[in-house]
Enzyme design. Structure first.
Site, PDB file in Angstrom:
ATOM      1  CG  ASP A  87     -10.405   6.395   5.313  1.00  0.00           C
ATOM      2  OD1 ASP A  87      -9.617   7.197   5.863  1.00  0.00           O
ATOM      3  OD2 ASP A  87     -10.025   5.534   4.500  1.00  0.00           O
TER       4      ASP A  87
ATOM      5  CG  ASP B 226      -9.148   6.255  14.926  1.00  0.00           C
ATOM      6  OD1 ASP B 226      -9.027   5.036  14.737  1.00  0.00           O
ATOM      7  OD2 ASP B 226      -8.246   6.969  15.387  1.00  0.00           O
TER       8      ASP B 226
ATOM      9  CG  PHE C  58     -10.044  -2.522   2.684  1.00  0.00           C
ATOM     10  CD1 PHE C  58      -9.309  -3.106   1.670  1.00  0.00           C
ATOM     11  CD2 PHE C  58     -11.404  -2.755   2.721  1.00  0.00           C
ATOM     12  CE1 PHE C  58      -9.917  -3.906   0.704  1.00  0.00           C
ATOM     13  CE2 PHE C  58     -12.029  -3.548   1.762  1.00  0.00           C
ATOM     14  CZ  PHE C  58     -11.288  -4.123   0.752  1.00  0.00           C
TER      15      PHE C  58
ATOM     16  CB  THR D  31       0.315  -7.720   4.355  1.00  0.00           C
ATOM     17  OG1 THR D  31       1.529  -7.781   3.623  1.00  0.00           O
ATOM     18  CG2 THR D  31       0.659  -7.722   5.840  1.00  0.00           C
ATOM     19  CG  ASP D  32       3.096 -10.789   0.776  1.00  0.00           C
ATOM     20  OD1 ASP D  32       3.256  -9.696   1.350  1.00  0.00           O
ATOM     21  OD2 ASP D  32       3.497 -11.013  -0.392  1.00  0.00           O
ATOM     22  CD  GLU D  33       5.496  -6.129   3.820  1.00  0.00           C
ATOM     23  OE1 GLU D  33       6.043  -5.753   4.866  1.00  0.00           O
ATOM     24  OE2 GLU D  33       5.443  -5.436   2.797  1.00  0.00           O
TER      25      GLU D  33
ATOM     26  CE1 TYR E 288       1.191  -2.639   6.869  1.00  0.00           C
ATOM     27  CE2 TYR E 288       2.723  -4.154   5.811  1.00  0.00           C
ATOM     28  CZ  TYR E 288       1.445  -3.628   5.933  1.00  0.00           C
ATOM     29  OH  TYR E 288       0.429  -4.085   5.128  1.00  0.00           O
TER      30      TYR E 288
ATOM     31  CE  LYS F 283      -2.527  -5.506   7.741  1.00  0.00           C
ATOM     32  NZ  LYS F 283      -3.876  -4.832   7.616  1.00  0.00           N
TER      33      LYS F 283
ATOM     34  CG  HIS G 107      14.702  -4.301   1.949  1.00  0.00           C
ATOM     35  ND1 HIS G 107      15.184  -3.489   0.947  1.00  0.00           N
ATOM     36  CD2 HIS G 107      13.476  -4.684   1.550  1.00  0.00           C
ATOM     37  CE1 HIS G 107      14.277  -3.387   0.003  1.00  0.00           C
ATOM     38  NE2 HIS G 107      13.230  -4.107   0.344  1.00  0.00           N
TER      39      HIS G 107
HETATM   40  P1  NAD Z   1      -3.433   2.939   2.310  1.00  0.00           P
HETATM   41  O1  NAD Z   1      -2.395   3.423   3.260  1.00  0.00           O
HETATM   42  O2  NAD Z   1      -3.420   3.416   0.902  1.00  0.00           O
HETATM   43  O3  NAD Z   1      -4.888   3.274   2.888  1.00  0.00           O
HETATM   44  C1  NAD Z   1      -5.221   3.089   4.239  1.00  0.00           C
HETATM   45  C2  NAD Z   1      -6.548   3.783   4.502  1.00  0.00           C
HETATM   46  O4  NAD Z   1      -6.893   3.558   5.876  1.00  0.00           O
HETATM   47  C3  NAD Z   1      -6.499   5.296   4.314  1.00  0.00           C
HETATM   48  O5  NAD Z   1      -7.659   5.749   3.649  1.00  0.00           O
HETATM   49  C4  NAD Z   1      -6.463   5.838   5.735  1.00  0.00           C
HETATM   50  O6  NAD Z   1      -7.043   7.128   5.871  1.00  0.00           O
HETATM   51  C5  NAD Z   1      -7.271   4.785   6.470  1.00  0.00           C
HETATM   52  N1  NAD Z   1      -6.944   4.713   7.905  1.00  0.00           N
HETATM   53  C6  NAD Z   1      -5.707   4.695   8.468  1.00  0.00           C
HETATM   54  N2  NAD Z   1      -5.827   4.638   9.813  1.00  0.00           N
HETATM   55  C7  NAD Z   1      -7.155   4.599  10.078  1.00  0.00           C
HETATM   56  C8  NAD Z   1      -7.919   4.507  11.272  1.00  0.00           C
HETATM   57  N3  NAD Z   1      -7.328   4.473  12.477  1.00  0.00           N
HETATM   58  N4  NAD Z   1      -9.266   4.473  11.198  1.00  0.00           N
HETATM   59  C9  NAD Z   1      -9.894   4.546   9.983  1.00  0.00           C
HETATM   60  N5  NAD Z   1      -9.228   4.648   8.819  1.00  0.00           N
HETATM   61  C10 NAD Z   1      -7.872   4.647   8.870  1.00  0.00           C
HETATM   62  O7  NAD Z   1      -3.355   1.350   2.389  1.00  0.00           O
HETATM   63  P2  NAD Z   1      -3.622   0.275   1.253  1.00  0.00           P
HETATM   64  O8  NAD Z   1      -2.384   0.068   0.493  1.00  0.00           O
HETATM   65  O9  NAD Z   1      -4.865   0.637   0.548  1.00  0.00           O
HETATM   66  O10 NAD Z   1      -3.866  -1.021   2.145  1.00  0.00           O
HETATM   67  C11 NAD Z   1      -5.172  -1.365   2.594  1.00  0.00           C
HETATM   68  C12 NAD Z   1      -5.085  -2.631   3.422  1.00  0.00           C
HETATM   69  O11 NAD Z   1      -4.549  -3.679   2.631  1.00  0.00           O
HETATM   70  C13 NAD Z   1      -4.155  -2.507   4.629  1.00  0.00           C
HETATM   71  O12 NAD Z   1      -4.740  -3.209   5.695  1.00  0.00           O
HETATM   72  C14 NAD Z   1      -2.870  -3.177   4.189  1.00  0.00           C
HETATM   73  O13 NAD Z   1      -2.175  -3.710   5.277  1.00  0.00           O
HETATM   74  C15 NAD Z   1      -3.413  -4.249   3.282  1.00  0.00           C
HETATM   75  N6  NAD Z   1      -2.515  -4.697   2.197  1.00  0.00           N
HETATM   76  C16 NAD Z   1      -1.929  -3.784   1.363  1.00  0.00           C
HETATM   77  C17 NAD Z   1      -1.137  -4.228   0.303  1.00  0.00           C
HETATM   78  C18 NAD Z   1      -0.482  -3.265  -0.665  1.00  0.00           C
HETATM   79  O14 NAD Z   1       0.324  -3.696  -1.478  1.00  0.00           O
HETATM   80  N7  NAD Z   1      -0.797  -1.973  -0.618  1.00  0.00           N
HETATM   81  C19 NAD Z   1      -0.943  -5.595   0.126  1.00  0.00           C
HETATM   82  C20 NAD Z   1      -1.551  -6.505   1.014  1.00  0.00           C
HETATM   83  C21 NAD Z   1      -2.343  -6.037   2.027  1.00  0.00           C
HETATM   84  O1  DAU Z   2       3.697  -7.372   0.412  1.00  0.00           O
HETATM   85  C1  DAU Z   2       2.555  -6.611   0.685  1.00  0.00           C
HETATM   86  C2  DAU Z   2       2.971  -5.240   1.169  1.00  0.00           C
HETATM   87  O2  DAU Z   2       3.449  -4.523   0.033  1.00  0.00           O
HETATM   88  C3  DAU Z   2       1.840  -4.478   1.850  1.00  0.00           C
HETATM   89  O3  DAU Z   2       1.438  -5.162   2.995  1.00  0.00           O
HETATM   90  C4  DAU Z   2       2.285  -3.052   2.197  1.00  0.00           C
HETATM   91  O4  DAU Z   2       1.194  -2.311   2.739  1.00  0.00           O
HETATM   92  C5  DAU Z   2       2.760  -2.381   0.925  1.00  0.00           C
HETATM   93  O5  DAU Z   2       3.236  -1.080   1.216  1.00  0.00           O
HETATM   94  C6  DAU Z   2       3.871  -3.202   0.273  1.00  0.00           C
HETATM   95  O6  DAU Z   2       5.054  -3.207   1.094  1.00  0.00           O
HETATM   96  P1  DAU Z   2       6.516  -3.080   0.441  1.00  0.00           P
HETATM   97  O7  DAU Z   2       7.466  -2.601   1.462  1.00  0.00           O
HETATM   98  O8  DAU Z   2       6.865  -4.326  -0.289  1.00  0.00           O
HETATM   99  O9  DAU Z   2       6.186  -1.935  -0.658  1.00  0.00           O
HETATM  100  P2  DAU Z   2       7.028  -0.688  -1.174  1.00  0.00           P
HETATM  101  O10 DAU Z   2       6.310  -0.194  -2.384  1.00  0.00           O
HETATM  102  O11 DAU Z   2       7.306   0.289  -0.084  1.00  0.00           O
HETATM  103  O12 DAU Z   2       8.394  -1.350  -1.627  1.00  0.00           O
HETATM  104  C7  DAU Z   2       8.414  -2.364  -2.623  1.00  0.00           C
HETATM  105  C8  DAU Z   2       9.854  -2.781  -2.784  1.00  0.00           C
HETATM  106  O13 DAU Z   2      10.567  -1.699  -3.408  1.00  0.00           O
HETATM  107  C9  DAU Z   2      10.567  -3.050  -1.476  1.00  0.00           C
HETATM  108  O14 DAU Z   2      11.477  -4.116  -1.663  1.00  0.00           O
HETATM  109  C10 DAU Z   2      11.314  -1.754  -1.199  1.00  0.00           C
HETATM  110  C11 DAU Z   2      11.643  -1.231  -2.587  1.00  0.00           C
HETATM  111  N1  DAU Z   2      11.704   0.225  -2.729  1.00  0.00           N
HETATM  112  C12 DAU Z   2      10.651   0.957  -2.277  1.00  0.00           C
HETATM  113  C13 DAU Z   2      10.645   2.340  -2.406  1.00  0.00           C
HETATM  114  C14 DAU Z   2       9.492   3.170  -1.877  1.00  0.00           C
HETATM  115  C15 DAU Z   2      12.766   0.819  -3.373  1.00  0.00           C
HETATM  116  O15 DAU Z   2      13.718   0.139  -3.799  1.00  0.00           O
HETATM  117  N2  DAU Z   2      12.775   2.188  -3.499  1.00  0.00           N
HETATM  118  C16 DAU Z   2      11.759   2.967  -3.034  1.00  0.00           C
HETATM  119  O16 DAU Z   2      11.835   4.212  -3.156  1.00  0.00           O
END
Ligand code: NAD
Ligand code: DAU
Length: 359
Positions: free
Chosen positions: A31, A57, A79, A132-134, A158, A162, A293
């Site tokens: 990480d 990295d 991840f 991600t589903d995005e 983003y 991805k 959005h």
């Molecule tokens: P996060 O931002 O909480 O964590 C990301 C981690 O990656 C951190 O520890 C960061 O230090 C590390 N990182 C960033 N750049 C790096 C690099 N260049 N080299 C090595 N390490 C690096 O993210 P998360 O929410 O835990 O998401 C993890 C994975 O899951 C991501 O690939 C994200 O796209 C995917 N994902 C997230 C969600 C969600 O809802 N959070 C949903 C679906 C998929």
């Molecule tokens: O769908 C999977 C994705 O979910 C992951 O790939 C991303 O890494 C993760 O960050 C997340 O993306 P979103 O943009 O959906 O998550 P976020 O929590 O930022 O926002 C969730 C929803 O809430 C989105 O519709 C935006 C809204 N939102 C978010 C924030 C931070 C608000 O209304 N107010 C807020 O302050």
């Protein structure tokens, strides 16, 4: 041994903790420790020789290849990413560097390592890419949920980054034969979630008496999955997924954002009532919408359920309650994140002079 990238982040840390709670197989955690990487998430592993940490990295080809050759993992789970959509809108560069260029360099290092493995280890090796589903874009209100066969239509910097990484992973399989698996998951929530994302932000802002900023009308729909269920799905895909396949992961939990925020407020009203006796929902404020959005995400999880027999353990009700409980029980974790103390602590622990260390 398995190699996990991004294992100090929200999902990566939950994955490492769950893995080591269920298996003796060690984890090499690679990480970079960006703002989202927090070694406080892994404090319970201090002194545990099954967890080896390297501040590296994924875009550092030489360092990653050296780690691969030295530790010889049987699988790499990627991840690591820049993960926050709002940040990608304000500053897309880091997203391209890590999610696209970083994934490319990681794939190249893994390809060299994998090519040199003896036949049996080469056949058993897996590269699992967490996505991600995005990448599928935005759904209309009545459209069917995202299936693995849907076309990619990413809308934010983003999700475009991805999507690019997913395509690279696919191409490394198709062209070079690298044994890859890709997962596309819906919105996660749970312990160690950085409080810039909707659910943790609402919990910590509510408790701090701050406003709860809902973007636009709050009727955008997300499909929520408790993070531990995402981790169990990844373990299952690693164990039984077919090479070259993609698996959508979700828990059939579509909800409008405003409903999620009201649920959190109601739980806090119950578990930690406001001093003035009124509801936390009074702190909700509608603010300017996120540019571009996406209106609705929804995952069709039939494939992973039917082909791999995976099912989530939590419902949205049980998962959100566990999450609110966790934030109430861990104010120090929140304080350290908000004050930036976690960064200072990590700089002392993982200074540049010590590149590889056991956590
Ligand atoms: P996060 O931002 O909480 O964590 C990301 C981690 O990656 C951190 O520890 C960061 O230090 C590390 N990182 C960033 N750049 C790096 C690099 N260049 N080299 C090595 N390490 C690096 O993210 P998360 O929410 O835990 O998401 C993890 C994975 O899951 C991501 O690939 C994200 O796209 C995917 N994902 C997230 C969600 C969600 O809802 N959070 C949903 C679906 C998929
Ligand atoms: O769908 C999977 C994705 O979910 C992951 O790939 C991303 O890494 C993760 O960050 C997340 O993306 P979103 O943009 O959906 O998550 P976020 O929590 O930022 O926002 C969730 C929803 O809430 C989105 O519709 C935006 C809204 N939102 C978010 C924030 C931070 C608000 O209304 N107010 C807020 O302050």
């Amino acid at each position: 041994m398995i190699l996990v990238t991004g294992g100090a982040g929200f999902i990566g840390a939950n994955f490492v903790l769950d893995w080591l709670a269920q298996s003796e197989e060690p984890v090499l955690n690679v990480d970079k420790l960006t703002y989202a990487g927090n070694m406080h998430n892994l404090l319970s592993l201090q002194g545990d020789s099954r967890h080896v940490f390297s501040q590296t990295d994924i875009g550092d080809y030489d360092a990653v290849l050296a780690l691969l050759k030295s530790y010889r993992p049987r699988a790499v789970l990627n991840f690591a990413a820049e993960s926050h959509v709002d940040r990608s809108i304000c500053g897309p560069e880091d997203f391209i560097q890590t999610n696209v260029v970083g994934t490319f360099r990681l794939l190249e290092a893994v390809r060299v390592y994998w090519n040199e493995l003896p036949d049996r280890e080469r056949a058993a090796f897996r590269f699992l890419h967490v996505s991600t589903d995005e990448v599928y874009g935005s759904l209309t209100a009545t459209a069917p949920a995202f299936a693995e066969t849907d076309k990619y239509e990413p809308n934010s910097p983003y999700s475009a980054s991805k999507a690019a990484s997913d395509h690279l992973v696919r191409a490394w399989h198709h062209t070079y034969g690298l044994p890859v698996l890709t997962t596309n998951c819906s919105n996660n929530y749970g312990p160690y979630h950085f409080p810039e994302k909707l659910i943790p932000l609402m919990i910590v802002n509510a408790l701090a008496g701050k406003s709860l900023p809902v973007y636009g009308d709050g009727m955008q729909i997300r499909d929520w999955l408790y993070v531990k269920d995402h981790c169990s799905a990844i373990r299952r895909v690693l164990e039984a997924g077919l090479v070259g396949q993609t698996y959508n992961i979700g828990g059939w939990n579509e909800k409008p954002n405003i409903e999620i925020v009201h649920t959190i407020c109601a739980l806090l009203d119950d578990l930690h009532p406001r001093h003035d006796g009124s509801s936390y929902s009074e702190q909700i404020t509608h603010v300017q919408d996120r540019p571009g959005h996406d209106r609705r995400y929804a995952i069709d999880a039939s494939k992973i359920e039917q082909e791999l027999g995976w099912k989530p353990a939590e419902t949205l009700d049980t998962g959100i309650r566990k999450t609110v409980d966790w934030y109430l029980a861990n104010p120090t974790w929140v304080e350290n994140v908000q004050s930036g103390a976690y960064r200072e602590w990590m700089q002392q622990q993982y200074s540049a002079s010590v590149k590889t260390a056991t956590a």
